[in-house]
Write a protein that holds these residues in place. Structure first.
Motif, PDB file in Angstrom:
ATOM      1  N   GLN A 171      -2.345  -5.412   5.373  1.00 48.87           N
ATOM      2  CA  GLN A 171      -0.992  -5.648   5.901  1.00 48.87           C
ATOM      3  C   GLN A 171      -0.172  -4.361   5.888  1.00 48.87           C
ATOM      4  OE1 GLN A 171       1.198  -8.591   3.708  1.00 48.87           O
ATOM      5  NE2 GLN A 171       2.927  -8.591   5.101  1.00 48.87           N
ATOM      6  N   LEU A 172      -0.295  -3.572   4.820  1.00 50.30           N
ATOM      7  CA  LEU A 172       0.449  -2.313   4.735  1.00 50.30           C
ATOM      8  C   LEU A 172       0.011  -1.349   5.841  1.00 50.30           C
ATOM      9  CD1 LEU A 172       0.430  -1.710   0.871  1.00 50.30           C
ATOM     10  CD2 LEU A 172       2.305  -2.583   2.257  1.00 50.30           C
ATOM     11  N   ILE A 173      -1.279  -1.354   6.159  1.00 53.60           N
ATOM     12  CA  ILE A 173      -1.795  -0.449   7.200  1.00 53.60           C
ATOM     13  C   ILE A 173      -1.313  -0.884   8.582  1.00 53.60           C
ATOM     14  CG2 ILE A 173      -3.883   0.353   8.365  1.00 53.60           C
ATOM     15  CD1 ILE A 173      -5.318   0.125   5.648  1.00 53.60           C
ATOM     16  N   THR A 174      -1.459  -2.163   8.886  1.00 47.71           N
ATOM     17  CA  THR A 174      -1.181  -2.653  10.245  1.00 47.71           C
ATOM     18  C   THR A 174       0.301  -2.742  10.549  1.00 47.71           C
ATOM     19  OG1 THR A 174      -1.374  -4.941   9.431  1.00 47.71           O
ATOM     20  CG2 THR A 174      -3.333  -3.937  10.390  1.00 47.71           C
ATOM     21  N   GLU A 175       1.127  -3.036   9.545  1.00 44.84           N
ATOM     22  CA  GLU A 175       2.561  -3.198   9.785  1.00 44.84           C
ATOM     23  C   GLU A 175       3.343  -1.912   9.541  1.00 44.84           C
ATOM     24  OE1 GLU A 175       4.014  -6.534   7.613  1.00 44.84           O
ATOM     25  OE2 GLU A 175       2.609  -7.936   8.553  1.00 44.84           O
ATOM     26  N   GLN A 176       2.672  -0.845   9.105  1.00 44.71           N
ATOM     27  CA  GLN A 176       3.310   0.455   8.859  1.00 44.71           C
ATOM     28  C   GLN A 176       4.558   0.315   7.983  1.00 44.71           C
ATOM     29  OE1 GLN A 176       3.436   3.329  12.068  1.00 44.71           O
ATOM     30  NE2 GLN A 176       2.410   1.907  13.432  1.00 44.71           N
ATOM     31  N   ASP A 177       4.370  -0.395   6.862  1.00 48.29           N
ATOM     32  CA  ASP A 177       5.466  -0.596   5.913  1.00 48.29           C
ATOM     33  C   ASP A 177       5.799   0.730   5.232  1.00 48.29           C
ATOM     34  OD1 ASP A 177       7.271  -1.460   4.065  1.00 48.29           O
ATOM     35  OD2 ASP A 177       6.052  -3.108   3.296  1.00 48.29           O
ATOM     36  N   THR A 178       7.038   1.189   5.353  1.00 50.00           N
ATOM     37  CA  THR A 178       7.448   2.483   4.778  1.00 50.00           C
ATOM     38  C   THR A 178       8.293   2.316   3.521  1.00 50.00           C
ATOM     39  OG1 THR A 178       9.371   2.505   6.265  1.00 50.00           O
ATOM     40  CG2 THR A 178       7.370   3.644   7.007  1.00 50.00           C
ATOM     41  N   SER A 179       8.352   1.121   2.953  1.00 51.06           N
ATOM     42  CA  SER A 179       9.132   0.908   1.736  1.00 51.06           C
ATOM     43  C   SER A 179       8.482   1.631   0.561  1.00 51.06           C
ATOM     44  CB  SER A 179       9.247  -0.587   1.441  1.00 51.06           C
ATOM     45  OG  SER A 179       7.967  -1.131   1.164  1.00 51.06           O
ATOM     46  N   TRP A 180       9.270   1.862  -0.510  1.00 51.57           N
ATOM     47  CA  TRP A 180       8.741   2.586  -1.665  1.00 51.57           C
ATOM     48  C   TRP A 180       7.604   1.814  -2.320  1.00 51.57           C
ATOM     49  CZ3 TRP A 180       8.571   0.502  -6.508  1.00 51.57           C
ATOM     50  CH2 TRP A 180       9.360  -0.643  -6.735  1.00 51.57           C
ATOM     51  N   LYS A 181       7.698   0.489  -2.325  1.00 46.93           N
ATOM     52  CA  LYS A 181       6.646  -0.327  -2.939  1.00 46.93           C
ATOM     53  C   LYS A 181       5.328  -0.169  -2.180  1.00 46.93           C
ATOM     54  CE  LYS A 181       5.662  -5.075  -4.376  1.00 46.93           C
ATOM     55  NZ  LYS A 181       6.161  -6.477  -4.399  1.00 46.93           N
ATOM     56  N   ALA A 182       5.402  -0.202  -0.849  1.00 46.89           N
ATOM     57  CA  ALA A 182       4.195  -0.037  -0.026  1.00 46.89           C
ATOM     58  C   ALA A 182       3.599   1.342  -0.220  1.00 46.89           C
ATOM     59  CB  ALA A 182       4.541  -0.272   1.443  1.00 46.89           C
ATOM     60  N   ASN A 183       4.453   2.386  -0.287  1.00 47.97           N
ATOM     61  CA  ASN A 183       3.968   3.752  -0.492  1.00 47.97           C
ATOM     62  C   ASN A 183       3.281   3.920  -1.843  1.00 47.97           C
ATOM     63  OD1 ASN A 183       4.511   5.320   1.862  1.00 47.97           O
ATOM     64  ND2 ASN A 183       6.696   5.141   1.429  1.00 47.97           N
ATOM     65  N   VAL A 184       3.826   3.269  -2.868  1.00 48.25           N
ATOM     66  CA  VAL A 184       3.237   3.368  -4.205  1.00 48.25           C
ATOM     67  C   VAL A 184       1.852   2.725  -4.232  1.00 48.25           C
ATOM     68  CG1 VAL A 184       3.424   2.546  -6.590  1.00 48.25           C
ATOM     69  CG2 VAL A 184       5.409   3.557  -5.462  1.00 48.25           C
ATOM     70  N   ILE A 185       1.748   1.523  -3.612  1.00 46.64           N
ATOM     71  CA  ILE A 185       0.449   0.829  -3.593  1.00 46.64           C
ATOM     72  C   ILE A 185      -0.588   1.664  -2.850  1.00 46.64           C
ATOM     73  CG2 ILE A 185      -0.764  -1.211  -2.731  1.00 46.64           C
ATOM     74  CD1 ILE A 185       1.828  -2.792  -3.178  1.00 46.64           C
ATOM     75  N   CYS A 186      -0.228   2.146  -1.657  1.00 49.11           N
ATOM     76  CA  CYS A 186      -1.153   2.964  -0.875  1.00 49.11           C
ATOM     77  C   CYS A 186      -1.509   4.258  -1.598  1.00 49.11           C
ATOM     78  CB  CYS A 186      -0.550   3.285   0.483  1.00 49.11           C
ATOM     79  SG  CYS A 186      -0.666   1.936   1.674  1.00 49.11           S
ATOM     80  N   ALA A 187      -0.523   4.860  -2.257  1.00 51.92           N
ATOM     81  CA  ALA A 187      -0.764   6.118  -2.977  1.00 51.92           C
ATOM     82  C   ALA A 187      -1.771   5.915  -4.097  1.00 51.92           C
ATOM     83  CB  ALA A 187       0.551   6.660  -3.525  1.00 51.92           C
ATOM     84  N   LEU A 188      -1.638   4.837  -4.866  1.00 53.57           N
ATOM     85  CA  LEU A 188      -2.569   4.555  -5.955  1.00 53.57           C
ATOM     86  C   LEU A 188      -3.991   4.352  -5.434  1.00 53.57           C
ATOM     87  CD1 LEU A 188      -0.392   2.165  -8.164  1.00 53.57           C
ATOM     88  CD2 LEU A 188      -1.030   4.541  -8.656  1.00 53.57           C
TER      89      LEU A 188
END
Length: 551
Positions: free
Chosen positions: A31-48
């Motif tokens: 969902q984070l990949i397809t919806e291009q969520d730029t919120s801090w929570k999404a960035n933290v999850i993707c970063a980890l």
């Protein structure tokens, strides 16, 4: 050695790509990949996730062949992944973390420094590209191949320069340069294609869900054209079970269950519930709907399992509630519009009858003094006219045949008084009797011609009523040879009420308003003075019905 390095690095790259594929198919990460969520929570999850992939890639980068260690910078894949998915600031932090980790596990080795430097340079390159390019452009085959070739070539070239003094240049190029460039370039292309397919799959899913939503909306609008009742509610419930793969559906209106569909055991709890919003849990969706601004009822959709209720179903349910509310409000508005229109037409018809009755009674009063027998005949004709008029006024539209019968009764009354001064001619094709018009339309116009147009004509007055077939309908014309209408009153006569001592203008105005209300703007009255003297009033009747058979 060339074969060994190429095979081992290809195997490890394949394992890392499989890991990325598994992670990117986890629903939350997908969902984070397809919806291009730029919120801090999404960035933290993707970063980890990406840092984890980078650390694993760093450990896989160290290859030992024939007791010699080589470093193939496989974690470049993680750097590219971060550049494609993460915002620029967080992306550079991820690159720095992966580079520092590689330095740590290769501490004291020049290859680690070279690889870390390559990561940082690649990071700045992708970061600057992200400012100018969209994500879809970065994931194109040409761009991803360019990144793979440039980054791998940068690392291999520095290694080539550093080691050329201790190992023959050709041997280094064959054993290390070619495998590194080939494996890294191919890996980044495969990764870019995986991400592009993931986004494309989401777009296809969105297109399918959009089509599904339109299909459901179209069916809902069809069910609610006549409003919400037991029949339409039952049909809606069965349709929702089929389209949403639900277990059961209940539709509540004004705190009363008007329809149920599906598994009755699931619906049992509804019958004893007073507050329907309390029914909302992990296996159902409660959709409130409104009429105007008042909450009217609920649609309760039950599913077998909680995981059947996805974001798609929730959004669709919310939209469905709004659509049903809008359609129900629209139906009520349309009903109100029809009632107001009917009230307006009946009010206009009620104004015409007293107007004609008043004029006729004046005629009778005059005749009683001079010609009592004729006064009695007029009263008989008036009774027939009023009886027929009351019968026709019950309908908004009547046939030309019925209208002309009413006109004939009126002419009989008029001829008693104007027998020597007036001639009335009627010209109509027999095939036109089926056309519809508002009742008492022609009679007030003929009356207006006689009372006002011929008022100053002492003899040889003439009224000609012509009904002709024209394209798309019928044209009705009433002509007289009277004095005509003053030019300053022609434009306003049928468009606004004009009151005077003799009531001129009220009947014409009401006829025009009823024609427009019931038949449309094309049927409005057209009034003009004739060059030879007199006036013509005409209007158009649209052909809304097939002609009657002659058999």
């Amino acid at each position: 050695m060339f074969d060994a390095i190429l095979i081992i690095s290809a195997e490890r790259v394949a394992l890392l790509l499989i890991l990325i594929y598994i992670l990117t198919n986890i629903p939350r990460i997908r969902q984070l990949i397809t919806e291009q969520d730029t919120s801090w929570k999404a960035n933290v999850i993707c970063a980890l996730v990406i840092v984890t992939i980078g650390i694993i890639g760093n450990h896989m980068s160290i290859i030992v062949v024939n007791y010699q260690s080589f470093l193939v910078p496989i974690s470049i894949i993680a750097v590219f992944l971060a550049g494609a998915l993460i915002s620029t600031k967080v992306f550079l932090l991820i690159v720095l973390i992966i580079a520092l980790h590689l330095l740590f596990i290769t501490w004291g080795q020049v290859v680690g420094v070279i690889a870390s430097f390559t990561f940082v340079m690649l990071g700045f390159g992708i970061g600057s590209a992200r400012i100018r390019l969209e994500r879809e452009q970065i994931l194109t085959p040409l761009y991803s191949l360019s990144i793979g070739v440039i980054s791998a070539s940068m690392y291999a070239s520095i290694m080539l320069v550093w080691r050329m003094q201790e190992t023959p240049l050709v041997q280094i190029a064959i054993n290390e340069f070619v495998p590194i460039v080939a494996v890294i370039s191919a890996a980044i292309m495969v990764l870019a294609n995986m991400l592009r397919m993931t986004i494309h799959d989401k777009e296809q899913e969105v297109a399918v869900q959009t089509g599904r939503a339109f299909d459901i909306s179209e069916k809902v609008l069809g069910y609610f054209k006549e409003g919400l009742n037991h029949i339409t509610a039952k049909a809606l419930g069965e349709m929702l079970i089929k389209e949403l793969h639900a277990e059961a559906v209940a539709i509540v209106d004004s705190n009363e269950i008007i329809a149920k569909a599906g598994d009755n055991t699931v619906l049992y709890t509804i019958e004893t519930t007073k507050n329907f919003m309390e029914l909302k849990d992990a296996t159902n969706i409660v959709i409130p709907y409104h009429r105007s601004t008042q909450k009217s009822g609920y649609i309760i959709i039950y599913f077998k399992r909680p995981n059947q209720i996805r974001t798609t179903e929730l959004v669709l349910a919310e939209g469905l509630g709004k659509l049903i509310s809008y359609q129900l409000s629209l139906v009520e508005t349309e009903k109100l519009r029809v009632l107001l229109k009917d009230t307006e037409v009946r009010s206009l018809q009620a104004q015409i009858n007293p107007h004609f009755l008043f004029n006729t009674l004046n005629t009778i009063v005059t005749l009683i003094r001079t010609k009592p027998d004729e006064a009695r005949n007029v009263m008989v004709h008036l009774a027939n006219f009023m009886r027929m008029n009351l019968k026709l006024m019950a309908a908004p539209l009547v046939s030309l045949e019925q209208e002309l019968c009413l006109l004939e009764s009126y002419i009989k009354i008029i001829r008693v008084r104007f027998s020597e001064r007036l001639t009335i001619n009627l010209d109509i094709d027999d095939n036109l009797y089926h056309f519809k018009l508002p009742p008492a339309t022609i009679q007030p116009l003929v009356e207006n011609s006689i009372q006002h147009g011929l008022q100053k004509v002492p003899k040889n007055g003439r009224v000609v009523i012509t009904i002709d077939k024209v394209e798309y309908g019928v044209r009705v014309s009433i002509k007289d040879n009277g004095t005509g209408i003053p030019e300053e009153r022609l434009e306003t006569l049928a468009k606004q009420q004009i009151t005077s001592r003799k009531g001129n203008g009220i009947g014409v105005y009401n006829v025009n308003q009823r024609l427009i209300s019931l038949l449309g703007e094309t049927s409005q009255l057209h009034i003009k003075n004739l060059a030879e003297g007199g006036c013509e009033v005409s209007f158009f009747l649209p052909d809304r019905q097939p002609e009657r058979s002659n058999y």
